[in-house]
Design a protein around this motif. Structure first.
Motif, PDB file in Angstrom:
ATOM      1  N   LYS A  44      12.483  20.785   4.016  1.00 49.74           N
ATOM      2  CA  LYS A  44      13.845  20.893   4.527  1.00 49.74           C
ATOM      3  C   LYS A  44      14.770  20.088   3.628  1.00 49.74           C
ATOM      4  N   LYS A  45      15.698  20.758   2.963  1.00 49.63           N
ATOM      5  CA  LYS A  45      16.670  20.064   2.115  1.00 49.63           C
ATOM      6  C   LYS A  45      17.767  19.475   3.009  1.00 49.63           C
ATOM      7  N   PRO A  46      17.985  18.172   2.953  1.00 49.31           N
ATOM      8  CA  PRO A  46      19.001  17.562   3.822  1.00 49.31           C
ATOM      9  C   PRO A  46      20.391  18.124   3.541  1.00 49.31           C
ATOM     10  N   ASP A  47      21.133  18.338   4.618  1.00 52.90           N
ATOM     11  CA  ASP A  47      22.497  18.844   4.516  1.00 52.90           C
ATOM     12  C   ASP A  47      23.384  17.993   5.422  1.00 52.90           C
ATOM     13  N   HIS A  48      24.311  17.250   4.804  1.00 48.87           N
ATOM     14  CA  HIS A  48      25.157  16.334   5.568  1.00 48.87           C
ATOM     15  C   HIS A  48      26.590  16.837   5.679  1.00 48.87           C
ATOM     16  N   ALA A  49      26.815  18.106   5.429  1.00 51.70           N
ATOM     17  CA  ALA A  49      28.183  18.628   5.480  1.00 51.70           C
ATOM     18  C   ALA A  49      28.770  18.492   6.880  1.00 51.70           C
ATOM     19  N   ASP A  50      27.990  18.877   7.907  1.00 49.34           N
ATOM     20  CA  ASP A  50      28.488  18.771   9.271  1.00 49.34           C
ATOM     21  C   ASP A  50      28.680  17.316   9.671  1.00 49.34           C
ATOM     22  N   LEU A  51      27.783  16.448   9.196  1.00 46.99           N
ATOM     23  CA  LEU A  51      27.889  15.023   9.503  1.00 46.99           C
ATOM     24  C   LEU A  51      29.177  14.436   8.904  1.00 46.99           C
ATOM     25  N   HIS A  52      29.462  14.797   7.657  1.00 45.89           N
ATOM     26  CA  HIS A  52      30.690  14.298   7.026  1.00 45.89           C
ATOM     27  C   HIS A  52      31.924  14.858   7.716  1.00 45.89           C
ATOM     28  N   LYS A  53      31.836  16.094   8.166  1.00 45.87           N
ATOM     29  CA  LYS A  53      32.987  16.691   8.839  1.00 45.87           C
ATOM     30  C   LYS A  53      33.315  15.937  10.119  1.00 45.87           C
ATOM     31  N   LYS A  54      32.274  15.549  10.869  1.00 48.02           N
ATOM     32  CA  LYS A  54      32.519  14.798  12.106  1.00 48.02           C
ATOM     33  C   LYS A  54      33.060  13.405  11.814  1.00 48.02           C
ATOM     34  N   CYS A  55      32.633  12.830  10.712  1.00 44.88           N
ATOM     35  CA  CYS A  55      33.145  11.492  10.373  1.00 44.88           C
ATOM     36  C   CYS A  55      34.577  11.567   9.855  1.00 44.88           C
ATOM     37  N   ARG A  56      34.888  12.645   9.124  1.00 45.02           N
ATOM     38  CA  ARG A  56      36.200  12.754   8.500  1.00 45.02           C
ATOM     39  C   ARG A  56      37.322  12.860   9.527  1.00 45.02           C
ATOM     40  N   ILE A  57      36.967  13.157  10.768  1.00 43.28           N
ATOM     41  CA  ILE A  57      37.979  13.239  11.824  1.00 43.28           C
ATOM     42  C   ILE A  57      38.722  11.918  11.968  1.00 43.28           C
ATOM     43  N   TYR A  58      38.024  10.813  11.716  1.00 46.73           N
ATOM     44  CA  TYR A  58      38.584   9.487  11.983  1.00 46.73           C
ATOM     45  C   TYR A  58      39.040   8.779  10.703  1.00 46.73           C
ATOM     46  N   VAL A  59      39.294   9.564   9.629  1.00 45.76           N
ATOM     47  CA  VAL A  59      39.742   8.952   8.376  1.00 45.76           C
ATOM     48  C   VAL A  59      41.104   8.287   8.555  1.00 45.76           C
ATOM     49  N   ARG A  60      42.038   8.997   9.215  1.00 48.30           N
ATOM     50  CA  ARG A  60      43.374   8.413   9.394  1.00 48.30           C
ATOM     51  C   ARG A  60      43.317   7.148  10.239  1.00 48.30           C
ATOM     52  N   LEU A  61      42.447   7.164  11.241  1.00 47.82           N
ATOM     53  CA  LEU A  61      42.304   5.975  12.072  1.00 47.82           C
ATOM     54  C   LEU A  61      41.808   4.791  11.242  1.00 47.82           C
ATOM     55  N   LEU A  62      40.854   5.033  10.335  1.00 50.15           N
ATOM     56  CA  LEU A  62      40.353   3.964   9.477  1.00 50.15           C
ATOM     57  C   LEU A  62      41.439   3.470   8.523  1.00 50.15           C
ATOM     58  N   CYS A  63      42.280   4.380   8.044  1.00 51.46           N
ATOM     59  CA  CYS A  63      43.393   3.963   7.175  1.00 51.46           C
ATOM     60  C   CYS A  63      44.309   2.983   7.904  1.00 51.46           C
ATOM     61  N   HIS A  64      44.636   3.317   9.156  1.00 55.38           N
ATOM     62  CA  HIS A  64      45.521   2.425   9.921  1.00 55.38           C
ATOM     63  C   HIS A  64      44.826   1.118  10.271  1.00 55.38           C
ATOM     64  N   LEU A  65      43.530   1.168  10.540  1.00 57.91           N
ATOM     65  CA  LEU A  65      42.806  -0.080  10.809  1.00 57.91           C
ATOM     66  C   LEU A  65      42.831  -1.002   9.599  1.00 57.91           C
ATOM     67  N   LYS A  66      42.669  -0.433   8.401  1.00 62.22           N
ATOM     68  CA  LYS A  66      42.708  -1.269   7.200  1.00 62.22           C
ATOM     69  C   LYS A  66      44.078  -1.888   7.000  1.00 62.22           C
ATOM     70  N   ILE A  67      45.146  -1.138   7.328  1.00 62.47           N
ATOM     71  CA  ILE A  67      46.500  -1.670   7.161  1.00 62.47           C
ATOM     72  C   ILE A  67      46.782  -2.740   8.205  1.00 62.47           C
ATOM     73  N   LEU A  68      46.368  -2.489   9.455  1.00 61.99           N
ATOM     74  CA  LEU A  68      46.642  -3.449  10.525  1.00 61.99           C
ATOM     75  C   LEU A  68      45.803  -4.716  10.379  1.00 61.99           C
TER      76      LEU A  68
END
Length: 864
Positions: free
Chosen positions: A415-439
């Motif tokens: 089974k070749k690992p595929d993390h595309a779906d995993l990254h997609k679920k994580c990418r939902i919170y990219v903007r939140l992480l940006c604001h956390l870094k600024i705050l």
């Protein structure tokens, strides 16, 4: 006149030669006589002599200003001058013509910087008054133009000097210029001529003096009579003025009466003006007081309006909407509520920036402090809740994948690992992480650790399952690793290429995966060195964030990124090491191909974020190199075991086996593994040659036979490979040289065994001929004709039998029959060369003696 002009030109050129290199221009040069006298004395004392000197006035341009110097030059011979002393004209304070000299040609130059020296002043004596005047006028002119002032002049009337300069400038100098051209005096230079009008005396003063002097010429004989006449005229004028005043007495009275009435009117007017001035002063004070009160009222009104506007602005900033406060402190972090959170973060960030932009005077107020503290509490509460949610989210996301076995390799299925779906679920919170870094920039550190720990567990599990199934699904024969032990060599035809393919497949699957995970980590966890503005909430799609991931993120904080990459990928190398160990156990030579595959992946890594993946591959390459080095060391040890100080004959088994090993190693070379294999060749062949030398020393009598047979076998087995492998070609030539040396020593032993007396006798003849002529050699002890006949009888009587015995001696103890024809040919060639030398010596020393000819010996050798 022509001679004088020529002398002046020569003097000018001599002065220029004396000051050459100083970048100074000679303005005037004139001959003088130098003498000294006591202070206050003007005459030359007894015993004192005048010395010829040349005074030269020079100038030097320094940009906007000019420097002037007075140089004293003395004669070294009749025509050559050298510098004796130099004075700066800016220090010239006084020019004094000595009245004690009746001729008026002697003068002193007083310099301010020499005033305190206890040295008698230098007196300069000119040839005539014209030379004196020319020099003084030149000096005064330069002081006026260059320094802007004139020194004090004593002992001479400056008016007379100016008139003399004007007269000689207008007549004498023009004539001289027309006749002789440029000369070295003052008047030959147009830019240094002195005029009375603009230098020493003004035009008006000049006209008055001319009238006065004209009157003097018309009738006045002496100054005293002229003075008496002026006094009488003055008294007459005063008397005439008094008489005129007495005649107008009534007019004076009228004027005095008018002045008195005017004075009374002026006094009255002064009183009125005083009264008006007081009233105006009071009125002005009243107006100023009214204006002051109006200005204060206007300023107060303006300040009240500005204060009201500022208070409205502050109240608007201080107000925190209830929905924002509730969202940041109590709301849930569902995906549906994410937009609300992003908007609340943007508002909070804007509010905090507004407080930072306030006037510093407001920050000390209690209201501002309290409101800022309230916003800080909201910020910290939101950051704490968001970090706790994201930590749980990462752990639960990985746990859900770990619980589903279908996501990993299983028995009979890779089974070749595929993390595309995993990254997609994580990418939902990219903007939140940006604001956390600024705050709060420190809030991402624990989040990064949690993310890396969770994903490290997932990656290691995927790698382990994939590697286990890869090894279980690859069936490969076991290859013997002891190449130089046992009675049989390893089978060279065993195919183990599937092992290399399995390793290559594992790298092809996981190296891109690990590089992708490293890049996603640097993007997702915001490792930029600066904190850029987060993307707007109005960008509904995530394509913009994906472009940021694949594009230029700016400068990265590589220190923090490397720490997180280590947490993310640490331990994954163990499964790669296990695969390498598995391949090494099957066939150690597979390390060559594995090394080449690994090098290719290392050279392909370009991304800055793939640094830790490069370290992993470097460790993997070192592991492969260590295993291969261990194999080479074992091979060297196996070869060294043959050195047991026991007599051994024939070709050693490790010689032909090395050729098989080299052939097999060349089959495994891929990419840049050439250096690895060449190093192994040098180590193994080096110990082979050393071992052969040690074994040969155990039986010195047959050491050359042993060496030539083994070196010949080495060359025969590696002939084809040496033609295409430079490293093996080098050792091939080394073995060839050792083979030739062994053959030469062995053939010499065989020849001397049968014909030792013959060739020793030839050697003695050669030694004797060094000190004797050929005719005298036969009379030396042991070299007579009878001695020659004895030697010929013992070695050359029945020479065919001796040659046959030599052939048998050559064949004795030889185990490689295929080498005998070549050795016998070398032996016959060398014997024939030695006998030819002996026959030539015998013909010179013993002419007429009957010994077999070289042709007979060659025929006998050809028949054997």
């Amino acid at each position: 006149m022509a001679k004088s002009g020529a002398n002046e030109k020569e003097l000018w050129r001599a002065c220029e030669a004396a000051i050459e290199g100083t970048k100074q221009k000679v303005e005037m040069a004139i001959r003088v006589a130098k003498s000294t006298a006591a202070w206050g004395k003007g005459k030359i004392g007894k015993g004192q002599t005048a010395k010829p000197r040349v005074l030269a006035v020079t100038t030097k341009d320094k940009g906007e200003r000019t420097k002037a110097f007075l140089r004293v030059l003395k004669y070294t011979d009749d025509t050559t001058l050298e510098q004796a002393k130099i004075y700066k004209l800016k220090n010239l304070g006084k020019v004094e013509v000595l009245t004690s000299d009746p001729s008026g040609c002697t003068f002193l130059l007083g310099f301010d910087n020499l005033r305190n020296q206890r040295v008698a002043p230098v007196q300069w004596t000119m040839r005539n008054l014209d030379d004196r005047n020319r020099l003084l006028v030149c000096i005064l002119h330069i002081c006026k133009d260059v320094l802007g002032r004139l020194p004090k002049v004593a002992g001479i009337d400056i008016v007379e000097l100016a008139l003399w300069a004007k007269e000689h400038t207008s007549t004498g100098s023009k004539q001289q210029n027309l006749k002789d051209g440029p000369s070295g005096d003052l008047f030959a230079e147009g830019d240094t001529s002195v005029t009375v009008g603009n230098e020493l005396v003004s035009q008006a003063e000049e006209e008055e003096m001319e009238v006065l002097l004209g009157t003097y010429v018309m009738g006045i004989g002496e100054a005293e009579l002229f003075s008496e006449r002026l006094k009488r005229e003055l008294h007459a004028l005063e008397a005439a003025n008094v008489h005129a005043i007495l005649e107008t007495e009534h007019l004076v009275d009228e004027v005095l009466q008018g002045l008195e009435s005017v004075t009374i009117s002026v006094d009255d007017m002064d009183e009125w003006l005083g009264l008006f001035n007081v009233k105006l002063r009071h009125m002005r004070e009243d107006i100023e007081a009214i204006e002051t009160r109006n200005n204060k009222l206007e300023m107060q009104s303006f300040n009240y309006k500005a204060l009201a506007a500022e208070l409205d602005f502050l109240l608007e900033k201080f107000h925190v909407p209830s929905e924002i406060s509730h969202c940041l402190t109590e709301g849930s972090f569902d995906e549906s509520s994410l937009r609300t959170y992003i908007e609340a973060c943007e508002w909070l960030r804007s509010a905090l920036c507004g407080f930072d932009e306030l006037d510093p005077r407001y920050t000390t107020t209690i209201a501002v402090k309290e409101k800022r503290a309230y916003l800080d509490i909201i910020k910290l509460t939101f950051v704490r809740r968001a970090c706790a949610f994201l930590r749980d989210y990462f752990v639960n996301l990985v746990d859900s994948l770990m619980n589903d076995k279908g996501n990993f390799s299983q028995r009979g299925q890779l089974k070749k690992p595929d993390h595309a779906d995993l990254h997609k679920k994580c990418r939902i919170y990219v903007r939140l992480l940006c604001h956390l870094k600024i705050l709060d920039k420190n809030s991402l550190t624990p989040l990064r650790k949690t993310y890396c720990s969770s994903f490290n567990h997932l990656l290691r599990h995927e790698t382990r399952e994939f590697a286990n199934e890869l090894r279980a699904g690859t069936k490969a024969p076991k290859v013997q690793s002891a190449w130089f032990e046992g009675s049989t060599a390893p089978n060279q035809n065993v195919d183990t290429s599937m092992i290399s393919e399995a390793y290559s497949k594992m790298l092809a699957v996981f190296v891109p995966l690990l590089v992708e995970e490293s890049s996603f980590l640097s993007f997702f966890m915001r490792f930029e060195a600066s904190s850029p503005d987060p993307p707007s909430i109005h960008d509904d799609d995530d394509l913009g964030m994906e472009n940021d991931e694949n594009g230029d993120m700016g400068a990265l904080d590589m220190g923090a990124l490397n720490v997180s990459l280590r947490d993310l990928l640490d331990g994954i190398q163990e499964d790669f090491f296990a695969t390498v160990d598995w391949a090494h156990k099957i066939d150690p030579l597979l390390c060559i191909s594995l090394h080449g595959i690994t090098e290719r992946y290392i050279s392909d890594l370009k991304a800055e974020t793939a640094g830790y993946v490069g370290l992993l591959l470097d460790a993997l390459e070192d592991k492969i190199g260590t295993l291969f080095t261990r194999f080479v060391d074992d091979a060297r040890h196996q070869i060294e075991k043959n050195d047991k100080n026991v007599k051994q004959t024939g070709v050693m088994t490790f010689v032909p086996r090395f050729a098989l090993l080299a052939t097999r190693m060349e089959q495994y070379i891929q990419g840049q593994s050439r250096d690895l294999v060449d190093q192994a060749y040098m180590k193994i062949i080096g110990i082979m040659f050393v071992t052969l030398d040690k074994i040969s020393q155990a039986d010195p009598k047959h050491s050359d036979i042993f060496l030539l047979e083994n070196y010949a076998a080495f060359q025969n087995s590696l002939y084809d490979l040496a033609n295409c492998v430079p490293t093996l070609a080098k050792f091939y030539h080394q073995a060839s040289e050792s083979y030739e040396q062994s053959c030469s020593r062995h053939i010499s032993v065989v020849i001397y065994y049968q014909f030792e007396r013959l060739f020793q006798f030839a050697k003695r003849i050669e030694d004797a001929m060094l000190n004797n002529s050929p005719e005298e050699v036969q009379f030396q002890v042991g070299l007579s004709k009878s001695d020659l006949r004895k030697v010929a009888k013992s070695n050359l009587a029945g020479v065919d039998k001796h040659i046959t015995a030599m052939h048998k001696k050559l064949m004795k103890n030889m185990t490689c029959d295929e080498l005998i024809p070549t050795l016998w040919d070398k032996c016959k060639k060398e014997f024939l060369e030695k006998y030819d030398t002996f026959a030539q010596l015998a013909a010179k020393v013993y002419p007429g003696e009957n010994i077999p000819s070289v042709t007979e010996i060659r025929d006998l050798l050809a028949s054997t």
